[in-house]
Design a protein around this motif. Structure first.
Motif, PDB file in Angstrom:
ATOM      1  N   PHE B 131      -4.406   2.931  14.560  1.00 44.29           N
ATOM      2  CA  PHE B 131      -5.554   2.716  13.692  1.00 44.29           C
ATOM      3  C   PHE B 131      -6.802   2.396  14.502  1.00 44.29           C
ATOM      4  CE2 PHE B 131      -8.319   0.658  10.636  1.00 44.29           C
ATOM      5  CZ  PHE B 131      -8.305   1.617   9.647  1.00 44.29           C
ATOM      6  N   TYR B 134      -8.363   5.452  15.621  1.00 43.37           N
ATOM      7  CA  TYR B 134      -9.197   6.036  14.569  1.00 43.37           C
ATOM      8  C   TYR B 134     -10.575   5.384  14.552  1.00 43.37           C
ATOM      9  CZ  TYR B 134     -11.023   6.529   9.833  1.00 43.37           C
ATOM     10  OH  TYR B 134     -11.839   6.747   8.771  1.00 43.37           O
ATOM     11  N   VAL B 135     -10.585   4.053  14.645  1.00 45.20           N
ATOM     12  CA  VAL B 135     -11.867   3.348  14.584  1.00 45.20           C
ATOM     13  C   VAL B 135     -12.745   3.731  15.776  1.00 45.20           C
ATOM     14  CG1 VAL B 135     -12.966   1.096  14.551  1.00 45.20           C
ATOM     15  CG2 VAL B 135     -10.888   1.462  13.277  1.00 45.20           C
ATOM     16  N   GLU B 138     -14.299   6.986  15.298  1.00 45.97           N
ATOM     17  CA  GLU B 138     -15.450   6.971  14.396  1.00 45.97           C
ATOM     18  C   GLU B 138     -16.688   6.433  15.096  1.00 45.97           C
ATOM     19  OE1 GLU B 138     -15.485   8.406  11.423  1.00 45.97           O
ATOM     20  OE2 GLU B 138     -13.430   8.972  11.868  1.00 45.97           O
ATOM     21  N   VAL B 168     -15.508  15.062   9.668  1.00 41.64           N
ATOM     22  CA  VAL B 168     -15.064  14.206   8.577  1.00 41.64           C
ATOM     23  C   VAL B 168     -13.696  14.659   8.091  1.00 41.64           C
ATOM     24  CG1 VAL B 168     -15.495  13.573   6.191  1.00 41.64           C
ATOM     25  CG2 VAL B 168     -17.344  13.531   7.826  1.00 41.64           C
ATOM     26  N   LEU B 169     -13.532  15.975   7.980  1.00 37.33           N
ATOM     27  CA  LEU B 169     -12.248  16.515   7.560  1.00 37.33           C
ATOM     28  C   LEU B 169     -11.155  16.130   8.551  1.00 37.33           C
ATOM     29  CD1 LEU B 169     -11.117  18.277   5.322  1.00 37.33           C
ATOM     30  CD2 LEU B 169     -11.368  20.227   6.827  1.00 37.33           C
ATOM     31  N   THR B 172     -10.220  12.554   8.208  1.00 35.18           N
ATOM     32  CA  THR B 172      -9.412  12.327   7.019  1.00 35.18           C
ATOM     33  C   THR B 172      -7.953  12.666   7.278  1.00 35.18           C
ATOM     34  OG1 THR B 172     -11.339  13.035   5.789  1.00 35.18           O
ATOM     35  CG2 THR B 172      -9.323  12.788   4.564  1.00 35.18           C
ATOM     36  N   LEU B 175      -6.391  10.013   9.302  1.00 37.59           N
ATOM     37  CA  LEU B 175      -6.109   8.812   8.521  1.00 37.59           C
ATOM     38  C   LEU B 175      -4.871   8.997   7.647  1.00 37.59           C
ATOM     39  CD1 LEU B 175      -7.486   6.139   8.432  1.00 37.59           C
ATOM     40  CD2 LEU B 175      -8.873   6.910   6.545  1.00 37.59           C
ATOM     41  N   ILE B 176      -4.720  10.191   7.079  1.00 40.92           N
ATOM     42  CA  ILE B 176      -3.523  10.455   6.279  1.00 40.92           C
ATOM     43  C   ILE B 176      -2.287  10.345   7.160  1.00 40.92           C
ATOM     44  CG2 ILE B 176      -2.303  12.182   4.909  1.00 40.92           C
ATOM     45  CD1 ILE B 176      -5.037  13.341   4.224  1.00 40.92           C
ATOM     46  N   GLY B 179      -1.501   6.776   7.697  1.00 43.68           N
ATOM     47  CA  GLY B 179      -0.885   6.198   6.512  1.00 43.68           C
ATOM     48  C   GLY B 179       0.583   6.565   6.409  1.00 43.68           C
ATOM     49  N   LEU B 180       0.881   7.864   6.599  1.00 41.93           N
ATOM     50  CA  LEU B 180       2.271   8.318   6.526  1.00 41.93           C
ATOM     51  C   LEU B 180       3.144   7.637   7.567  1.00 41.93           C
ATOM     52  CD1 LEU B 180       2.028  12.146   5.934  1.00 41.93           C
ATOM     53  CD2 LEU B 180       3.382  10.542   4.616  1.00 41.93           C
ATOM     54  N   TYR B 182       2.623   4.828   9.051  1.00 40.73           N
ATOM     55  CA  TYR B 182       2.828   3.420   8.718  1.00 40.73           C
ATOM     56  C   TYR B 182       3.870   3.285   7.619  1.00 40.73           C
ATOM     57  CZ  TYR B 182       2.098  -1.393   7.479  1.00 40.73           C
ATOM     58  OH  TYR B 182       2.314  -2.705   7.226  1.00 40.73           O
ATOM     59  N   GLY B 183       3.795   4.175   6.644  1.00 44.55           N
ATOM     60  CA  GLY B 183       4.784   4.126   5.568  1.00 44.55           C
ATOM     61  C   GLY B 183       6.193   4.362   6.084  1.00 44.55           C
ATOM     62  N   LEU B 188       1.922   0.024  13.522  1.00 40.17           N
ATOM     63  CA  LEU B 188       0.745   0.792  13.933  1.00 40.17           C
ATOM     64  C   LEU B 188       0.666   0.907  15.445  1.00 40.17           C
ATOM     65  CD1 LEU B 188      -1.917  -0.621  11.494  1.00 40.17           C
ATOM     66  CD2 LEU B 188      -1.029   1.687  11.538  1.00 40.17           C
TER      67      LEU B 188
END
Lengths: 117, 506
Positions: B131, B134-135, B138, B168-169, B172, B175-176, B179-180, B182-183, B188
């Protein structure tokens, strides 16, 4: 509730992508926004929905005892929302400027940087 | 306090960026702050590099949280190589920009944002969890958006709109993926995920997340078929900045890919390996063919970036220690050489007034030194021995033929053929810009080295500095190859990374 949110996330993704593929610049921005909302919802869903359980550690405990709501995805979403807003704000200013300079909002006409001359 | 070098590397650019805002509009003050800061960062990066070269890995748990709970900064051998490279590039690109950018408002905006970009880059190379990666992405992207649009002419704005949308795409998708992941694992931290992933029962879902990351980084690295934004936008930005992004932003994609597909998803014998090999070959071929069609100095160079990314991807996809070392060496070579070519393009534009091949000519006669610098870098890019490109391609080809499966050998052969096409498009630039007589006919003004240095001191000195580094690496590649080998041995065996991160105690 999870089913509803899942479907909503899917619709948001689809709508966001659809709008990004349109010609208008404003649609592009709205598409970007929808995509980021969809992603945030997605992360929220990944952590599984637990209602009425704590996401912070009780004073008397050292670790969270189950059942608990996972706080990390919420922290992630918070960060992602902030970053998303920043980028949206920049993108809005950018399209305004692009519109002023080029006089068109049709993405297909913005190809002067790709022409071979 | 033993990690002072690591902390300095990361926070110098941040402090500088904040200081620079307070020096708004005062060029001399900004330049001196920037000069000190870039040097400080370079020194810190060298210190960190030497230390890591000896002990292998350097870890800081920010806020002294136990491993796995807080933010973690990890500098392994690959990170430090990238850090060294990026801080060196930041020094030269800074000096280039100082003498390249003339407009007053541009200067005030350029410098602070430039250091935010460097801050984001440094962070990317040090991130220990996904994560954070990712930051940092950005931070870097938003600053690059701003830098892209400085000057705000029509082409630039159009190019950057596409750049913003596609990035941006890509974010995204990233980030998905996060999320996956992490799930699936509940972690992380990269090392923890790497440890937990093989135990996940639903390996299909694991592969899905891998594809999300591959596409996201693929867009950033501009591999085929995701590269279309690059030729539309890269050449439009001011050169002092283009050089830095050219040099490093696409390589950030390759860096993250190498990190992810070694530590988290070891690539060996997976379906992605085959896809990657095929895409690498296509990237090389399409990129170079695109370059052959162009008639603008910067656009040819932009398309070459795509082509060169293919080589790095190929090295990663072959996935032997030697191949990854080759890929790393190629990154080092490519960053230096490509930046230098862009710098020369910028200098030619400043002194001869154009980027278009048609309008240029006779640079060889008017400025033999500039032609020499171009020639060295162009030869290095195409891989003429004994320059850096030769060593990079030699390592990659050797590892490819050693691996020996039909697909790998085919891809390696393609990569060698692509070198010929690279040579062709370099010859095109050489003929049009340097060799043919000047189309205006009358210009007889001579630009010898001393005059050029007097005219644009920062620009010429950065070109000379990079050329010297390229020559040094060309004639004594042993130590650089050795560093890459060390780094890649550490990467291929992902357990060593995982163990050293997880067993780390403050």
């Amino acid at each position: 509730m999870e089913i509803v949110l899942t479907i909503l996330t899917g619709i948001l993704f689809a709508a966001g992508l659809y709008l990004m593929f349109q010609k208008g610049m404003v649609k592009l921005i709205i598409g970007i926004m929808m995509l980021s909302y969809a992603t945030n919802l997605f992360i929220f869903l990944i952590s599984r929905l637990n209602r009425g359980v704590p996401a912070i550690i009780n004073k008397t405990e050292n670790v969270l005892s189950p059942p608990f709501a996972d706080p990390i995805p919420q922290a992630l979403i918070l960060t992602a929302i902030v970053i998303g807003f920043g980028i949206q704000a920049f993108a809005i200013v950018l399209i305004r400027r692009v519109y002023k300079v080029t006089g068109t909002s049709d993405m297909d006409k913005l190809n002067s940087s790709e022409k071979i001359d | 306090m033993q990690n002072i070098a690591l902390v300095t590397v990361l926070f110098t650019p941040l402090a500088t960026a904040i200081l620079m805002f307070s020096a708004w509009g005062r060029k001399k003050l900004q330049v001196s702050i920037g000069a000190i800061s870039t040097l400080l960062q370079l020194i810190a990066a060298i210190t960190l590099f030497q230390k890591d070269n000896a002990i292998g890995i350097e870890i800081v748990n920010v806020g002294s949280w136990p491993t796995g709970f807080g933010i973690m900064l990890v500098a392994d051998r690959m990170s430090t190589i990238y850090l060294l490279l990026s801080s060196f590039m930041s020094v030269v690109a800074f000096w280039y920009a100082v003498s390249f950018i003339k407009s007053k408002t541009s200067i005030s905006i350029f410098f602070p944002v430039y250091f935010f970009l460097v801050f984001g880059l440094t962070g990317t190379f040090l991130a220990g969890d996904i994560f954070n990666l990712y930051v940092w992405f950005e931070v870097m992207l938003v600053s690059s958006f701003v830098l892209f649009t400085i000057g705000a002419d029509k082409q630039q704005l159009e190019g950057s709109l596409k750049y913003v949308a596609i990035n941006v795409l890509s974010s995204t998708l990233f980030l998905i993926g996060i999320g996956l992941l992490y799930g699936l694992t509940g972690h992380l931290n990269m090392a923890m995920i790497g440890k937990a992933l093989p135990l996940v029962t639903d390996q299909l879902l694991v592969n899905t997340t891998a594809v999300f990351f591959f596409i996201s980084f693929g867009i950033k690295a501009a591999i085929f078929p995701l590269f279309f934004w690059l030729p539309a936008s890269y050449h439009t930005a001011p050169i002092g900045f283009t050089a830095l992004i050219v040099a490093l932003l696409t390589k950030v994609g390759i860096y993250s890919m190498t990190r992810f597909f070694t530590v988290i998803y070891p690539l060996e014998d997976t379906f992605l390996q085959i896809i990657m090999l095929v895409l690498a070959a296509l990237t090389m071929v399409i990129g170079v063919l695109g370059a052959a069609a162009q008639v603008d100095f910067r656009k040819i160079l932009s398309f070459h970036i795509v082509s060169q990314i293919g080589y790095m991807l190929m090295g990663l996809a072959i996935f032997t220690p030697l191949a990854i070392a080759g890929s790393l060496f190629f990154v080092i070579h490519n960053v230096l050489v490509k930046t230098n070519l862009f710098f020369v393009a910028g200098t030619v534009n400043r002194n001869f007034g154009s980027y278009k091949l048609k309008e240029l000519g006779g640079v060889l006669r008017q400025s033999p030194w500039l032609a020499l610098f171009f020639a060295i870098s162009a030869f290095a890019l195409t891989g003429i021995p004994p320059l850096t490109g030769f060593w990079g391609k030699y390592l990659l080809a050797w590892s490819g033929f050693q691996e020996g499966s039909t697909l790998v050998v085919t891809v390696t052969t393609i990569s060698l053929l692509v070198s010929l096409l690279t040579l062709f498009s370099m010859t095109k630039i050489w003929n049009e810009v340097f060799w043919k007589p000047s189309p205006n006919g009358s210009q007889n003004e001579k630009f010898d080295l001393i005059k050029l240095i007097k005219l644009q001191p920062g620009m010429m000195l950065s070109i000379i500095a990079i050329t010297l580094v390229v020559l040094v690496i060309s004639f004594s590649p042993n130590s650089v190859i050795e560093w890459s080998m060390k780094a890649s041995n550490f990467l291929v065996d992902n357990q060593s990374y995982i163990e050293s991160v997880l067993n780390h105690i403050n």
